[in-house]
Design an enzyme around this catalytic site. Structure first.
Site, PDB file in Angstrom:
ATOM      1  N   THR A  16      88.644 109.664  65.217  1.00 47.72           N
ATOM      2  CA  THR A  16      89.017 110.674  64.080  1.00 47.72           C
ATOM      3  C   THR A  16      88.066 110.188  62.772  1.00 47.72           C
ATOM      4  OG1 THR A  16      90.508 109.198  63.023  1.00 47.72           O
ATOM      5  CG2 THR A  16      91.159 110.499  65.107  1.00 47.72           C
ATOM      6  N   SER A 148      91.198  98.527  55.494  1.00 53.02           N
ATOM      7  CA  SER A 148      90.440  98.135  54.322  1.00 53.02           C
ATOM      8  C   SER A 148      90.752  96.843  53.838  1.00 53.02           C
ATOM      9  CB  SER A 148      90.561  99.179  53.010  1.00 53.02           C
ATOM     10  OG  SER A 148      89.580  98.870  52.044  1.00 53.02           O
ATOM     11  N   TYR A 161      96.101 104.200  47.821  1.00 46.61           N
ATOM     12  CA  TYR A 161      94.838 103.339  48.795  1.00 46.61           C
ATOM     13  C   TYR A 161      95.674 102.078  49.428  1.00 46.61           C
ATOM     14  CZ  TYR A 161      90.715 103.089  51.380  1.00 46.61           C
ATOM     15  OH  TYR A 161      89.707 102.816  52.282  1.00 46.61           O
TER      16      TYR A 161
END
Ligand code: NAP
Length: 253
Positions: A16, A148, A161
């Site tokens: 993806t 992340s 985020y």
């Protein structure tokens, strides 16, 4: 025909976010390692460009999918199954977005948008894939999620985020525990500061400030993330599951 050699020879792989940046590099390196690619992205033309850049491009397929939509993710898996008469046995879930703002200014919609794509999208893609892998009794299943460094450390202007990416870490550890009995491994990579369209808009002075904090003194390349994905997807990492892997040049801000 799939390449008969390579770490992922003959494996059907779903990527993806495969239309850009890290996802595109994953497609390229997985193809080098002999995989057949199902390239999913909400940006159909990006996914198509990725497919046409791959050797033997006719064996790979581009799919337009919004990973935040349960209906679209379910259709994606059905479409792959009906085209290839099998389901992916390896996957990298790299689709993600950022919409940065300082906490005091962050509105509810912006928070929801980022969590929906990054965290809910991870749930939807992993669940649909795992269900398909269990149904097809896939052996050596491997799912690699992309979180992340910001999910571990937080970052100015990225509360939404950071929260979404921290969620991806907890989600991955749980999925690994639940899916191990089905011989499906689930791991998560925490990239640092990587040269992709996502970071292209960061002002020069901010980029320099971050690079100065990176012990290796440079940004990472998408290929440096993709190489770790290939290892985690392959049976070379057969005893690794629920792992959280930093790929960040030593950055620990
Ligand atoms: P990128 O170049 O922007 O690629 C992300 C791709 O995902 C784009 O093609 C994007 O399409 C697609 N996408 C966004 N939302 C989607 C959705 N709802 N459904 C399907 N596809 C969607 O960014 P990247 O840097 O390669 O990022 C890949 C992953 O690595 C992300 O999860 C990101 O958070 C993570 N990451 C990146 C860095 C970095 O420094 N670059 C660092 C740590 C983590 P659009 O172009 O239409 O948005």
């Amino acid at each position: 025909m799939a390449t008969s050699s390579g770490l992922l020879a003959g494996r059907l792989a779903l990527v993806t976010g495969g239309g850009s940046g890290i996802g595109r590099a994953v497609c390229s390196i997985f193809a080098r390692e002999g995989a057949i690619l199902a390239v999913a992205d909400r940006n159909k033309s990006g996914a198509e460009q990725t497919v046409s850049s791959l050797p033997d491009s006719s064996q790979h397929t581009a799919y337009e999918t919004n990973v935040a939509s349960a209906t679209e993710v379910s259709k994606l898996l059905q479409d792959i199954e009906s085209k290839y008469k099998q389901v992916p046995s390896v996957a990298v879930h790299a689709a993600g977005i950022n919409k940065d703002n300082f906490l005091l200014k962050l509105d509810e919609q912006t928070f929801d948008d980022v969590v929906n794509v990054n965290l809910k999208g991870t749930f939807l893609v992993n669940q649909a894939l795992a269900r398909a892998m269990v149904k097809w009794q896939v052996q050596d299943g491997s799912i690699v999620n992309i979180s992340s460094i910001v999910g571990k450390n937080g970052n100015l202007g990225q509360a939404n985020y950071a929260a979404s990416k921290a969620g991806v870490i907890g989600f991955t550890k749980t999925a690994a525990k639940e899916l191990a009995r089905y011989k499906i491994r689930v791991n998560v990579i925490l990239p640092g500061f990587i040269e992709t369209p996502m970071t292209a808009g960061v002002p020069e002075n901010v980029t320099q400030m971050i690079v100065d904090m990176i012990p290796l003194r440079r940004m990472g390349t998408p290929e440096e993330i993709a190489e770790v994905c290939a290892f985690l997807a392959s049976t070379r990492s057969s005893y690794i599951t629920g792992a959280v892997i930093d790929v960040n040049g030593g950055l620990n801000f």
